[in-house]
Design a protein around this motif. Structure first.
Motif, PDB file in Angstrom:
ATOM      1  N   ASP A  29      -1.922  -7.273  -8.244  1.00 36.57           N
ATOM      2  CA  ASP A  29      -2.337  -6.585  -9.457  1.00 36.57           C
ATOM      3  C   ASP A  29      -2.536  -5.094  -9.186  1.00 36.57           C
ATOM      4  OD1 ASP A  29      -3.422  -6.751 -12.318  1.00 36.57           O
ATOM      5  OD2 ASP A  29      -5.080  -5.782 -11.251  1.00 36.57           O
ATOM      6  N   HIS A  30      -3.163  -4.770  -8.068  1.00 37.49           N
ATOM      7  CA  HIS A  30      -3.381  -3.370  -7.698  1.00 37.49           C
ATOM      8  C   HIS A  30      -2.052  -2.653  -7.476  1.00 37.49           C
ATOM      9  CE1 HIS A  30      -5.470   0.096  -6.022  1.00 37.49           C
ATOM     10  NE2 HIS A  30      -4.634   0.059  -4.987  1.00 37.49           N
ATOM     11  N   TYR A  31      -1.106  -3.336  -6.795  1.00 35.84           N
ATOM     12  CA  TYR A  31       0.209  -2.743  -6.514  1.00 35.84           C
ATOM     13  C   TYR A  31       0.954  -2.431  -7.813  1.00 35.84           C
ATOM     14  CZ  TYR A  31       5.162  -2.585  -5.201  1.00 35.84           C
ATOM     15  OH  TYR A  31       6.479  -2.230  -5.062  1.00 35.84           O
ATOM     16  N   PHE A  32       1.012  -3.388  -8.718  1.00 35.76           N
ATOM     17  CA  PHE A  32       1.779  -3.184  -9.955  1.00 35.76           C
ATOM     18  C   PHE A  32       1.097  -2.207 -10.899  1.00 35.76           C
ATOM     19  CE2 PHE A  32       3.964  -7.013  -8.537  1.00 35.76           C
ATOM     20  CZ  PHE A  32       5.271  -6.683  -8.841  1.00 35.76           C
ATOM     21  N   GLN A  33      -0.226  -2.152 -10.869  1.00 29.57           N
ATOM     22  CA  GLN A  33      -0.921  -1.164 -11.685  1.00 29.57           C
ATOM     23  C   GLN A  33      -0.569   0.251 -11.242  1.00 29.57           C
ATOM     24  OE1 GLN A  33      -2.629  -1.408 -14.434  1.00 29.57           O
ATOM     25  NE2 GLN A  33      -2.455  -3.633 -14.500  1.00 29.57           N
ATOM     26  N   SER A  34      -0.476   0.457  -9.919  1.00 28.09           N
ATOM     27  CA  SER A  34      -0.115   1.794  -9.413  1.00 28.09           C
ATOM     28  C   SER A  34       1.321   2.138  -9.754  1.00 28.09           C
ATOM     29  CB  SER A  34      -0.326   1.858  -7.889  1.00 28.09           C
ATOM     30  OG  SER A  34       0.564   0.985  -7.210  1.00 28.09           O
ATOM     31  N   ILE A  35       2.207   1.141  -9.723  1.00 26.07           N
ATOM     32  CA  ILE A  35       3.612   1.367 -10.084  1.00 26.07           C
ATOM     33  C   ILE A  35       3.726   1.737 -11.572  1.00 26.07           C
ATOM     34  CG2 ILE A  35       5.797   0.167 -10.520  1.00 26.07           C
ATOM     35  CD1 ILE A  35       5.674   0.924  -7.695  1.00 26.07           C
ATOM     36  N   MET A  36       3.042   0.995 -12.404  1.00 26.81           N
ATOM     37  CA  MET A  36       3.196   1.163 -13.855  1.00 26.81           C
ATOM     38  C   MET A  36       2.465   2.393 -14.387  1.00 26.81           C
ATOM     39  SD  MET A  36       2.764  -2.838 -14.976  1.00 26.81           S
ATOM     40  CE  MET A  36       3.892  -4.095 -14.352  1.00 26.81           C
ATOM     41  N   ALA A  37       1.380   2.764 -13.748  1.00 28.34           N
ATOM     42  CA  ALA A  37       0.543   3.822 -14.316  1.00 28.34           C
ATOM     43  C   ALA A  37       0.716   5.176 -13.650  1.00 28.34           C
ATOM     44  CB  ALA A  37      -0.928   3.403 -14.247  1.00 28.34           C
ATOM     45  N   GLY A  38       0.904   5.197 -12.329  1.00 29.54           N
ATOM     46  CA  GLY A  38       0.804   6.481 -11.656  1.00 29.54           C
ATOM     47  C   GLY A  38       2.036   6.992 -10.955  1.00 29.54           C
ATOM     48  N   GLU A  66       0.810  -1.217   0.000  1.00 32.83           N
ATOM     49  CA  GLU A  66       0.000   0.000   0.000  1.00 32.83           C
ATOM     50  C   GLU A  66       0.845   1.269   0.000  1.00 32.83           C
ATOM     51  OE1 GLU A  66      -2.326  -0.395   3.492  1.00 32.83           O
ATOM     52  OE2 GLU A  66      -3.438  -2.159   2.790  1.00 32.83           O
ATOM     53  N   ASN A  67       2.162   1.109   0.049  1.00 31.83           N
ATOM     54  CA  ASN A  67       3.048   2.253   0.293  1.00 31.83           C
ATOM     55  C   ASN A  67       2.938   3.343  -0.763  1.00 31.83           C
ATOM     56  OD1 ASN A  67       5.151   3.709   1.622  1.00 31.83           O
ATOM     57  ND2 ASN A  67       6.612   2.900   0.142  1.00 31.83           N
ATOM     58  N   TRP A  68       2.721   2.968  -2.025  1.00 30.33           N
ATOM     59  CA  TRP A  68       2.777   3.960  -3.108  1.00 30.33           C
ATOM     60  C   TRP A  68       1.413   4.528  -3.483  1.00 30.33           C
ATOM     61  CZ3 TRP A  68       7.397   5.199  -2.721  1.00 30.33           C
ATOM     62  CH2 TRP A  68       8.384   4.248  -2.522  1.00 30.33           C
ATOM     63  N   GLU A  69       0.370   4.102  -2.797  1.00 29.68           N
ATOM     64  CA  GLU A  69      -0.955   4.638  -3.096  1.00 29.68           C
ATOM     65  C   GLU A  69      -1.028   6.117  -2.714  1.00 29.68           C
ATOM     66  OE1 GLU A  69      -4.196   2.470  -1.499  1.00 29.68           O
ATOM     67  OE2 GLU A  69      -3.639   0.578  -2.453  1.00 29.68           O
ATOM     68  N   GLY A  70      -1.598   6.927  -3.604  1.00 29.55           N
ATOM     69  CA  GLY A  70      -1.809   8.338  -3.303  1.00 29.55           C
ATOM     70  C   GLY A  70      -0.619   9.224  -3.572  1.00 29.55           C
ATOM     71  N   THR A  71       0.456   8.676  -4.156  1.00 27.91           N
ATOM     72  CA  THR A  71       1.625   9.503  -4.464  1.00 27.91           C
ATOM     73  C   THR A  71       1.940   9.417  -5.950  1.00 27.91           C
ATOM     74  OG1 THR A  71       3.936   9.976  -3.875  1.00 27.91           O
ATOM     75  CG2 THR A  71       3.319   7.665  -4.037  1.00 27.91           C
ATOM     76  N   THR A  72       2.633  10.400  -6.466  1.00 31.50           N
ATOM     77  CA  THR A  72       3.021  10.395  -7.880  1.00 31.50           C
ATOM     78  C   THR A  72       4.526  10.240  -8.065  1.00 31.50           C
ATOM     79  OG1 THR A  72       3.176  12.818  -7.847  1.00 31.50           O
ATOM     80  CG2 THR A  72       1.078  11.854  -8.532  1.00 31.50           C
ATOM     81  N   MET A  73       5.264  10.217  -6.949  1.00 35.66           N
ATOM     82  CA  MET A  73       6.731  10.163  -7.029  1.00 35.66           C
ATOM     83  C   MET A  73       7.259   9.288  -5.913  1.00 35.66           C
ATOM     84  SD  MET A  73       9.051  11.745  -8.976  1.00 35.66           S
ATOM     85  CE  MET A  73      10.836  11.915  -9.061  1.00 35.66           C
ATOM     86  N   LYS A  94       6.561  10.582  -2.087  1.00 31.35           N
ATOM     87  CA  LYS A  94       6.522  12.041  -2.036  1.00 31.35           C
ATOM     88  C   LYS A  94       5.197  12.553  -1.466  1.00 31.35           C
ATOM     89  CE  LYS A  94       7.137  16.146  -4.940  1.00 31.35           C
ATOM     90  NZ  LYS A  94       7.463  16.639  -6.288  1.00 31.35           N
ATOM     91  N   GLY A  95       5.338  13.407  -0.447  1.00 33.77           N
ATOM     92  CA  GLY A  95       4.175  14.026   0.159  1.00 33.77           C
ATOM     93  C   GLY A  95       3.387  13.126   1.083  1.00 33.77           C
ATOM     94  N   LYS A  96       3.827  11.847   1.245  1.00 31.58           N
ATOM     95  CA  LYS A  96       3.047  10.891   2.032  1.00 31.58           C
ATOM     96  C   LYS A  96       3.797  10.344   3.234  1.00 31.58           C
ATOM     97  CE  LYS A  96      -0.759  10.881  -0.338  1.00 31.58           C
ATOM     98  NZ  LYS A  96      -2.053  11.274   0.255  1.00 31.58           N
ATOM     99  N   ARG A  97       4.950   9.726   2.980  1.00 29.31           N
ATOM    100  CA  ARG A  97       5.621   9.044   4.085  1.00 29.31           C
ATOM    101  C   ARG A  97       7.040   8.624   3.692  1.00 29.31           C
ATOM    102  NH1 ARG A  97       2.321   5.724   1.448  1.00 29.31           N
ATOM    103  NH2 ARG A  97       0.511   6.493   2.598  1.00 29.31           N
ATOM    104  N   ILE A  98       7.841   8.411   4.738  1.00 29.23           N
ATOM    105  CA  ILE A  98       9.129   7.727   4.608  1.00 29.23           C
ATOM    106  C   ILE A  98       8.945   6.334   5.190  1.00 29.23           C
ATOM    107  CG2 ILE A  98      11.491   7.600   5.512  1.00 29.23           C
ATOM    108  CD1 ILE A  98      11.551  10.655   5.422  1.00 29.23           C
TER     109      ILE A  98
END
Length: 461
Positions: free
Chosen positions: A307-316, A268-275, A390-394
């Motif tokens: 699938d949800h994790y990799f979709q966020s990596i590849m698309a957003g 879930e780490n990359w949800e809601g971020t663009t970088m 970026k903008g979410k968490r370390i």
């Protein structure tokens, strides 16, 4: 000299008088004209760089680099030296008045040392950040506490001024990484913002304290005067006040305990971020996997999550990896994608490793960047993964079982400082040129090919 620097007279004297910063071309001509020694030139380049970005930004970037090097240094089983304490503890008395910084330090160490002998030690502390001597001693006790369940809660005050607040937040982060890397799981850090300077506050006699099961030590700002008490009523009052204060603070880090919690948060780490940035020996390979490889290596029962994790990596998410040559070669040899906790994703087969490495070299996705760190100028951990959404968490975690540990940090100044540091890295001298990245990738591909040839020959034989 003006002619040699190839600038007009007005520009030269404006720079000379500190009214204008020289352009880089002017600066390079000036260096050649001055004919400085290597040491003098290095110092002048550093001062020019500081003038370009500002003293505060420079210090924050240096602090970020130091934090990441601290993580690398914590890899393995290094145990700091334990120092012998002289002097007699006064813990047998019901109360004691102490004077002198050495005397206060001795009693402080004796107090926490006595607590560590108990089956379940409990320590609450609020001490100046500048008192690194006691924190270093506490680290030793904490590291050597074995399998005990140690509850250690630390309260820290950050200033409200942005520049100083960022620096102190970074320094505190660096100081507590040791606790997060240890086997103990009972460390908590709580913070608040205030401009109160206890040294200049009239009427605040003993603002700092350390509270254990057996006693409390109240200390002044200079840590050279203190009051010790083992009276039950005073102990209970101090504990109650400490609990009340914690309710008004924020937790500096959130721990994730156990394998399943760690896996859930990783996905879930990359949800809601663009970088996203990752600083670790091996890069984030997720951005380079094909749909077929994602399906092939997805853990059973986690198809929808993966699938949800990799979709966020590849698309957003635009993903940047800072890694090492050794880490890339390790992947070629073992096929482990270390951005995931151990045993979650099986090692990639040799043919699939080669496919991923060729994608990184010849067909890198538009939303990913790969950089190699210069081992002569900085170090990269191969045990503690450090990432920034970026903008979410370390997020930082120890990837290896059975000592899997994950912590999340969301203090804004800390995130801003690391974001600035990572944005500056590609243009810094800490990163190797692109030609080196290509060389190492080709070497890793050859490593896979040689192993495939060796395996094939063994099958035929």
């Amino acid at each position: 000299m003006i002619e040699a620097c190839q600038v007009n007279r007005s520009t030269f004297f404006q720079c000379l008088n500190g009214k204008r910063l020289p352009k880089e071309s002017f600066f390079e001509h000036l260096l050649r004209t001055l004919q400085l020694s290597p040491g003098e030139e290095s110092k002048l380049r550093k001062l020019y760089h500081i003038a370009q970005i500002g003293e505060s930004v420079y210090q924050n970037r240096q602090c970020a680099k130091k934090c990441l090097e601290t993580l690398a240094a914590l890899s393995g089983n290094l145990i700091p030296q334990i120092y012998r304490l002289d002097g007699v503890a006064q813990l047998t008395a019901n109360w004691a008045s102490l004077e002198g910084d050495n005397r206060v330090f001795q009693e402080l160490c004796h107090l926490v040392q006595a607590e560590m002998f108990l089956p379940e030690p409990k320590i609450d502390l609020f001490v100046p950040q500048e008192d690194s001597r006691f924190i270093e001693y506490l680290k030793v006790l904490y590291r050597n506490s074995g399998e005990k369940n140690v509850r250690l809660r630390q309260l820290v005050q950050f200033p409200q001024g942005r520049g100083k607040k960022t620096r102190e937040s970074m320094e505190f982060f660096d100081s507590i990484l040791f606790f997060l890397a240890s086997d103990c799981m009972g460390y908590e850090a709580h913070y608040y913002y205030s401009e109160v300077d206890f040294a200049d506050t009239v009427g605040v006699l003993y603002p700092y304290s350390v509270i254990t099961s057996t006693g409390v030590l109240l200390m002044n700002e200079a840590m050279d005067r203190a009051l010790f008490s083992a009276a039950p009523a005073i102990l209970e009052t101090c504990r109650t006040q400490f609990e009340d204060v914690l309710c008004k603070t924020k937790q500096f880090h959130t721990p994730f305990k156990g394998y399943q919690q760690t896996v859930d948060f990783t996905l879930e780490n990359w949800e809601g971020t663009t970088m996203g940035y990752q600083y670790f020996a091996t890069p984030c390979f997720s951005a380079y996997l094909t749909r077929e490889l994602v399906d092939k290596y997805c853990p059973a029962g986690m198809e929808e999550r993966f699938d949800h994790y990799f979709q966020s990596i590849m698309a957003g998410v635009f993903y940047v990896s800072f890694c090492s040559e050794a880490g890339l070669m390790d992947f070629a040899r073992n096929g482990l994608m270390n951005e995931f906790p151990e045993r979650l994703v099986p090692p990639l087969e040799l043919e699939d490793r080669k496919t991923v490495l060729e994608t990184m070299l010849y067909r890198p996705p538009e939303n990913s960047r790969l950089y190699l760190m210069d081992p002569e100028k900085t170090t990269v951990s191969d045990e503690f993964v450090f990432s920034l959404a970026k903008g979410k968490r370390i997020m930082t975690y120890r990837k290896r079982l059975p000592k899997l540990r994950m912590f999340c940090f969301q203090e804004q100044n800390l995130m801003d400082a690391f974001e600035d540091f990572f944005e500056s890295l590609p243009e810094s001298s800490y990163v190797l040129p692109r030609s080196e990245v290509e060389r190492v990738l080709r070497q890793a591909i050859r490593c896979c090919e040689e192993q495939m040839t060796f395996d094939l020959s063994n099958q035929i034989g």
